[in-house]
Design an enzyme around this catalytic site. Structure first.
Site, short mmCIF file in Angstrom:
data_model
loop_
_atom_site.label_atom_id
_atom_site.label_comp_id
_atom_site.label_asym_id
_atom_site.label_seq_id
_atom_site.Cartn_x
_atom_site.Cartn_y
_atom_site.Cartn_z
N GLU A 275 31.73 -24.69 3.15
CA GLU A 275 32.38 -23.60 2.47
C GLU A 275 32.95 -23.98 1.24
OE1 GLU A 275 35.63 -22.71 5.61
OE2 GLU A 275 33.96 -22.27 7.02
N HIS A 298 36.26 -17.22 6.06
CA HIS A 298 37.03 -18.03 6.86
C HIS A 298 38.36 -17.52 6.88
CE1 HIS A 298 37.58 -22.29 8.91
NE2 HIS A 298 38.52 -21.40 9.12
P1 NAI Z 1 41.15 -24.35 22.11
O1 NAI Z 1 41.17 -25.63 22.20
O2 NAI Z 1 42.16 -23.46 22.67
O3 NAI Z 1 39.71 -23.86 22.86
C1 NAI Z 1 38.66 -24.26 22.74
C2 NAI Z 1 38.08 -24.28 24.28
O4 NAI Z 1 36.64 -24.85 23.80
C3 NAI Z 1 38.45 -25.35 25.10
O5 NAI Z 1 38.79 -24.61 26.26
C4 NAI Z 1 37.51 -26.37 25.24
O6 NAI Z 1 37.43 -26.75 26.59
C5 NAI Z 1 36.25 -25.56 25.02
N1 NAI Z 1 34.98 -26.51 24.87
C6 NAI Z 1 34.91 -27.55 24.26
N2 NAI Z 1 33.89 -28.15 23.80
C7 NAI Z 1 32.91 -26.92 24.67
C8 NAI Z 1 31.57 -26.96 24.82
N3 NAI Z 1 30.71 -27.87 24.22
N4 NAI Z 1 31.26 -25.83 25.31
C9 NAI Z 1 31.92 -24.87 25.82
N5 NAI Z 1 33.47 -25.02 25.66
C10 NAI Z 1 33.88 -26.08 25.16
O7 NAI Z 1 40.72 -23.71 20.79
P2 NAI Z 1 41.36 -22.26 19.95
O8 NAI Z 1 42.68 -22.27 19.64
O9 NAI Z 1 40.88 -21.23 21.01
O10 NAI Z 1 40.04 -22.44 18.72
C11 NAI Z 1 38.81 -22.11 18.93
C12 NAI Z 1 38.04 -22.38 17.89
O11 NAI Z 1 38.33 -21.54 16.78
C13 NAI Z 1 38.30 -23.93 16.91
O12 NAI Z 1 37.15 -24.05 16.41
C14 NAI Z 1 39.41 -23.35 15.98
O13 NAI Z 1 39.09 -24.20 14.92
C15 NAI Z 1 38.70 -22.16 15.37
N6 NAI Z 1 39.46 -21.24 14.65
C16 NAI Z 1 39.07 -20.44 13.69
C17 NAI Z 1 39.95 -19.76 13.00
C18 NAI Z 1 39.23 -18.89 11.77
O14 NAI Z 1 40.16 -18.88 10.79
N7 NAI Z 1 38.09 -18.34 11.69
C19 NAI Z 1 41.38 -19.66 13.11
C20 NAI Z 1 41.59 -20.51 14.13
C21 NAI Z 1 40.89 -21.20 14.88
#
Ligand code: NAI
Length: 415
Positions: A275, A298
């Site tokens: 990015e 992003h």
């Molecule tokens: P979270 O930690 O609450 O949920 C992530 C989920 O993914 C967990 O339930 C975990 O068990 C699961 N997981 C982990 N590895 C996996 C795999 N190989 N296959 C299937 N499931 C798997 O995280 P949250 O808060 O929901 O965030 C998710 C993503 O969104 C993160 O990568 C975060 O960095 C990204 N994000 C992006 C933003 C943006 O501006 N685009 C802003 C906020 C978050």
């Protein structure tokens, strides 16, 4: 961990003497939280240079930053009075968190304040891609009026496949169902399905049944190019892909080929393997110029509502720590949630986590004849944290007993 001398912070002090400094134009909601607790805040619009920052950190009790202010070990070493750091953002990479822990300084952030913002963008993109709205809009900008319904669908009745059913994935699930979508999800951890959503047994199964696949997993070794050419080959012909998680989760050349060949009907990407560092750094990607591909810089979590929530949520965590010593949401020190007990004084004690230290703490308290009313201990890596409730007349002696323990990092009395 670098060994540190004890830095006793012997007394509670009146709120009007507490110096809270917020840098980088932190949202007004944070100020309201501090002011409601009788704490005055000093605000700075920008991130100061190193010299100015060193002067600020030497005197501040609470420091609030966003992503531009970097706090390394040396900078933290001059933080003689600093009780806590608030990172008014999602990430905490800008602070040397183990150095802060070694100094007995908790870091608080707001990891879930932008959850809803990401979920809403995802839903919007699911509709825009399914209706091919961006493609029509581009044609209109070029002066072309194409009213054809070809390739345009309602999302109602279509299957949304969510990879990663965490905070964001679960919100997407609820919103999608309210629009009449069928929701399936795959998560490596066992998750309670919300509404009528149901899990699949494998990622392959999810890919095979979904009209739209949306990614909400963290960046880690297991998710690196999770969606590669093999995974794409398992998706339904004409399916759509949304990645608002982390750039490296998708193999971009494989996605480009799949869209060019028509195997995948479109994609929305908010995150990229590389990015740009800022406005002046151009965006380079193989995905530029492709039909029915929505690109956003992003901004999944970037809304005024998320900023407001971050301000409130981090300020509340800081105020709670100042008032009660609660570290239940800290990212770098042992977590203890302990509501204050009426009529008792509280002693907080960060110490180096080495064998025998709890014994020395208890011997020291016993030798001073302190009647301990409640004691909680947690450890995290090389730091231990004790929260001790004692009768009011005992608190000074309890503090002195704890400070006599050689492993002491920091201590403080609350009343
Ligand atoms: P979270 O930690 O609450 O949920 C992530 C989920 O993914 C967990 O339930 C975990 O068990 C699961 N997981 C982990 N590895 C996996 C795999 N190989 N296959 C299937 N499931 C798997 O995280 P949250 O808060 O929901 O965030 C998710 C993503 O969104 C993160 O990568 C975060 O960095 C990204 N994000 C992006 C933003 C943006 O501006 N685009 C802003 C906020 C978050």
């Amino acid at each position: 961990m670098t060994s540190l001398k004890a830095q006793p912070m012997p007394t509670s002090f009146p709120k009007d003497k507490l110096r809270v400094v917020l840098l980088e134009n932190i949202h007004d909601t944070a100020i309201s939280v501090f002011e409601a607790d009788g704490i005055t805040v000093e605000r700075h619009a920008a991130s100061p240079d190193r010299k100015a920052l060193a002067a600020i950190i030497a005197d501040a009790h609470v420091l609030g930053i966003r992503s531009k202010t970097r706090l390394n070990f040396d900078m933290l070493s001059s933080a003689r009075r600093l009780l806590a750091i608030g990172c008014f953002c999602i990430g905490t990479d800008q602070v040397d968190s183990s150095a802060a822990a070694a100094h007995g300084i908790p870091i608080f952030n707001a990891p879930f304040s932008n959850t809803r913002s990401v979920a809403e963008l995802t839903i919007a993109e699911a509709i825009m891609l399914t209706r091919r709205v961006f493609e029509k809009s581009e044609q209109m900008h070029r002066g072309s009026w194409d009213k054809s319904a070809d390739g345009s669908h309602e999302v109602r009745g279509r299957t949304l496949g969510i990879v990663g059913y965490g905070h964001i994935g679960a919100q997407v699930s609820v919103l999608a169902e309210s629009m009449g979508m069928r929701v399936r999800f795959f998560d490596v951890a066992s998750k309670l399905p919300l509404g009528n959503a149901s899990p699949t047994d494998s990622l392959d199964e999810l890919l095979a049944v979904s009209d739209i696949v949306t990614l909400h997993v963290p960046a880690c070794a297991q998710t690196d190019t999770l969606i590669d050419a093999n995974a794409i080959a398992k998706m339904k012909p004409g399916a759509l892909l949304i990645n608002n998680a982390r750039g490296k989760v998708v193999d971009i050349p494989a996605l480009r080929r799949a869209i060019e060949s028509g195997r995948i009907a479109g994609a929305a990407l908010d995150v990229f393997p590389d990015e740009p560092s800022g406005r002046d750094d151009p965006f380079r990607s193989e995905m530029r110029g492709m039909r029915n591909v929505i690109l956003t810089p992003h901004i999944g979590g970037s809304t005024m509502e998320a900023q407001a929530d971050i301000g409130k949520s981090v300020a509340e965590r800081l105020v709670s720590f100042v008032n009660s010593g609660s570290t239940g949401t800290a990212v770098n020190v042992p977590r203890i949630d302990a509501p204050p007990q009426a009529g008792l004084h509280r002693v907080l004690h960060f110490h180096r986590n080495v064998p025998g230290v709890l014994g020395r703490i208890n011997t020291s308290l016993a030798e001073a004849g302190i009647n301990v009313r409640a004691q909680r201990l947690e450890t995290h890596n090389e730091v231990g944290y004790v929260v001790l409730d004692v009768d009011a007349p005992d608190s000074e002696a309890a503090l002195q007993s704890l400070e006599a323990v050689p492993e002491t990092i920091r201590s403080r009395v609350l009343w």
